[in-house]
Design a protein around this motif. Structure first.
Motif, short mmCIF file in Angstrom:
data_model
loop_
_atom_site.label_atom_id
_atom_site.label_comp_id
_atom_site.label_asym_id
_atom_site.label_seq_id
_atom_site.Cartn_x
_atom_site.Cartn_y
_atom_site.Cartn_z
N VAL A 127 38.06 24.77 14.56
CA VAL A 127 38.21 23.62 13.57
C VAL A 127 36.88 23.95 12.52
O VAL A 127 36.80 23.65 11.42
CB VAL A 127 37.89 22.16 14.25
CG1 VAL A 127 37.67 21.09 12.97
CG2 VAL A 127 39.11 21.96 14.96
N PHE A 128 35.79 24.27 13.30
CA PHE A 128 34.54 24.49 12.29
C PHE A 128 34.70 25.75 11.44
O PHE A 128 34.47 25.29 10.28
CB PHE A 128 33.32 24.79 13.48
CG PHE A 128 32.03 25.29 12.61
CD1 PHE A 128 31.46 24.39 11.82
CD2 PHE A 128 31.43 26.35 12.77
CE1 PHE A 128 30.20 24.92 11.02
CE2 PHE A 128 30.53 26.88 12.06
CZ PHE A 128 29.77 26.02 11.46
N TYR A 129 35.39 26.55 12.07
CA TYR A 129 35.68 27.81 11.15
C TYR A 129 36.70 27.54 10.02
O TYR A 129 36.63 27.91 8.87
CB TYR A 129 36.15 28.75 11.91
CG TYR A 129 35.30 29.36 12.76
CD1 TYR A 129 33.92 29.76 12.44
CD2 TYR A 129 35.41 29.99 14.07
CE1 TYR A 129 32.92 30.19 13.59
CE2 TYR A 129 34.71 30.59 14.98
CZ TYR A 129 33.36 30.65 14.52
OH TYR A 129 32.24 31.01 15.38
N ALA A 130 37.53 26.67 10.36
CA ALA A 130 38.40 26.09 9.16
C ALA A 130 37.93 25.14 8.04
O ALA A 130 38.23 25.55 7.06
CB ALA A 130 39.71 25.25 9.97
N VAL A 131 36.95 24.38 8.69
CA VAL A 131 36.02 23.76 7.61
C VAL A 131 35.29 24.69 6.60
O VAL A 131 35.26 24.45 5.53
CB VAL A 131 34.91 22.68 8.34
CG1 VAL A 131 34.39 22.07 7.26
CG2 VAL A 131 35.98 21.77 9.13
N LEU A 132 34.58 25.59 7.03
CA LEU A 132 34.03 26.63 6.59
C LEU A 132 34.97 27.08 5.76
O LEU A 132 34.54 27.72 4.48
CB LEU A 132 33.26 27.67 7.55
CG LEU A 132 31.92 27.23 8.30
CD1 LEU A 132 31.30 28.17 9.10
CD2 LEU A 132 30.92 26.60 7.11
N GLY A 133 36.10 27.59 6.17
CA GLY A 133 37.09 28.53 5.37
C GLY A 133 37.30 27.77 4.12
O GLY A 133 37.52 28.23 2.95
N THR A 134 37.37 26.52 4.06
CA THR A 134 37.59 25.45 2.83
C THR A 134 36.64 25.76 1.74
O THR A 134 37.01 25.38 0.53
CB THR A 134 37.89 23.96 3.05
OG1 THR A 134 36.43 23.77 3.67
CG2 THR A 134 38.92 23.68 3.95
N LEU A 135 35.38 26.18 2.04
CA LEU A 135 34.20 26.39 1.16
C LEU A 135 34.65 27.84 0.29
O LEU A 135 34.01 27.65 -0.91
CB LEU A 135 32.91 26.60 1.82
CG LEU A 135 32.52 25.24 2.54
CD1 LEU A 135 31.20 25.50 3.29
CD2 LEU A 135 32.18 24.41 1.37
N MET A 136 35.43 28.56 1.06
CA MET A 136 35.85 29.64 -0.03
C MET A 136 37.11 29.79 -0.57
O MET A 136 37.45 30.54 -1.38
CB MET A 136 36.01 30.94 1.08
CG MET A 136 35.12 31.15 2.02
SD MET A 136 35.28 32.44 3.50
CE MET A 136 33.91 32.01 4.61
N VAL A 137 37.73 28.44 -0.77
CA VAL A 137 38.79 28.30 -1.59
C VAL A 137 38.39 27.74 -2.90
O VAL A 137 37.75 26.84 -2.86
CB VAL A 137 39.85 27.26 -0.91
CG1 VAL A 137 40.90 27.28 -2.06
CG2 VAL A 137 40.22 27.75 0.30
N PRO A 138 38.52 28.51 -4.25
CA PRO A 138 37.95 28.08 -5.36
C PRO A 138 38.49 26.68 -5.79
O PRO A 138 39.71 26.34 -5.36
CB PRO A 138 38.56 29.07 -6.30
CG PRO A 138 38.98 30.25 -5.54
CD PRO A 138 39.21 29.76 -4.08
N ALA A 139 37.88 25.75 -6.35
CA ALA A 139 38.34 24.38 -6.97
C ALA A 139 39.60 24.55 -7.65
O ALA A 139 40.16 23.69 -7.61
CB ALA A 139 37.23 23.81 -7.38
N ALA A 140 39.56 25.43 -8.35
CA ALA A 140 40.77 25.47 -9.13
C ALA A 140 42.21 25.79 -8.57
O ALA A 140 43.21 25.19 -9.12
CB ALA A 140 40.60 26.88 -10.31
#
Length: 295
Positions: A127-140
């Motif tokens: 779950v923690f790595y999934a949360v961190l992964g969302t930081l790498m997704v561009p807002a666009a």
């Protein structure tokens, strides 16, 4: 022998004088550098205040003056009386959005961070790595789906549409998780001995002893919510839903730009951020240091 001792003492004294001189020179150089950087940092604020309290002629005049001959305080009342610019309403909207977003983010992100750090279960790391992964997704990438969802719920030009999609922050959850990993477990063990369940332990023990990181994250989230532009521009389609940043953009897109109103509006929009930053500035560094994000 006595002569040799005296020579050595004199040599040490001269060495100390040189060292003291180097230390003083180094301090003077650092102070001069900090003053120069501070002046460079203050130049934009000076220009905002100077032009905001000047007339159109003084702003556009080729003859530059350090400050207007007469301060035009009437520019402030003119700004709030302008029917084309809902400045008072936009300030209220920005304040409501920033405060609600900050409180919601602090509650949700802190609970998520505490759960990831303190509640042991099998898939905690995943779950923690999934949360961190969302930081790498561009807002666009998520902008259009978020707009479609908000539009389908009928939240366009409403405070719900401006607030709810921004309530959770993966970065804030990461900061809280890193902080709670280093939180003294003895305090929680004492709470268990006193009969407190995890929920009451969190609110009565953990939160009161974690105020620096809450203040630091809250300040960062508040400033980000106040300065947000693209999402409020798309969702706040009616004037009643405009935020400060959207209102400021209308000055640059108008056919006739009132420069004095533009500058004084910028000053008014910056003042709440300055107050928040000055009040909580010492908590920002302390909170980030205690969170352990630099480890």
């Amino acid at each position: 022998m006595r002569g040799d001792v005296r020579l050595r003492d004199r040599a040490r004294g001269r060495g100390r004088v040189r060292d003291d001189g180097l230390v003083r020179a180094g301090r003077a150089l650092r102070v001069a550098l900090l003053v120069a950087l501070a002046l460079l940092f203050l130049i934009p604020f000076y220009l905002l205040v100077r032009n905001g309290l000047a007339t159109e002629q003084e702003i556009t005049s080729p003859d530059w003056t350090f400050f207007p001959a007469e301060l035009q305080w009437s520019n402030v009342t003119e700004l709030f009386d302008d029917p084309a610019v809902p400045m008072a309403r936009s300030l209220l909207n920005s304040a409501l959005i920033a405060v609600a977003t900050t409180l919601g983010t602090l509650v949700l992100a802190s609970l998520a961070g505490y759960g990831l750090a303190r509640i042991p279960y099998r898939y905690a790391d995943h779950v923690f790595y999934a949360v961190l992964g969302t930081l790498m997704v561009p807002a666009a990438v998520t902008f259009v789906p978020s707009f479609v969802l908000v539009s389908s719920l009928g939240w366009v030009s409403t405070l719900r549409g401006l607030i709810v999609p921004t309530l959770f922050s993966a970065f804030a959850a990461f900061v809280f998780r890193q902080y709670f990993l280093g939180f003294p477990a003895e305090l929680e063990d004492a709470a268990k001995v006193d009969g407190l369940d995890p929920w009451r332990t969190y609110w009565r023990i953990v939160v009161p002893n974690s105020l620096p990181v809450f203040a630091a994250v809250g300040t960062i989230v508040f400033i980000g919510a106040w300065n947000s532009f693209l999402w409020p521009l798309v969702i706040g389609q009616d004037k009643e839903a405009w935020t400060v940043q959207v209102t400021l953009s209308t000055f640059t897109t108008a056919q006739v730009v009132n420069l004095h109103e533009l500058f004084i509006a910028a000053v008014v929009s910056v003042l709440p951020l300055l107050v928040v930053f000055l009040v909580f500035q010492r908590w920002i560094v302390a909170g980030v240091e205690r969170s352990g994000v630099n480890e």
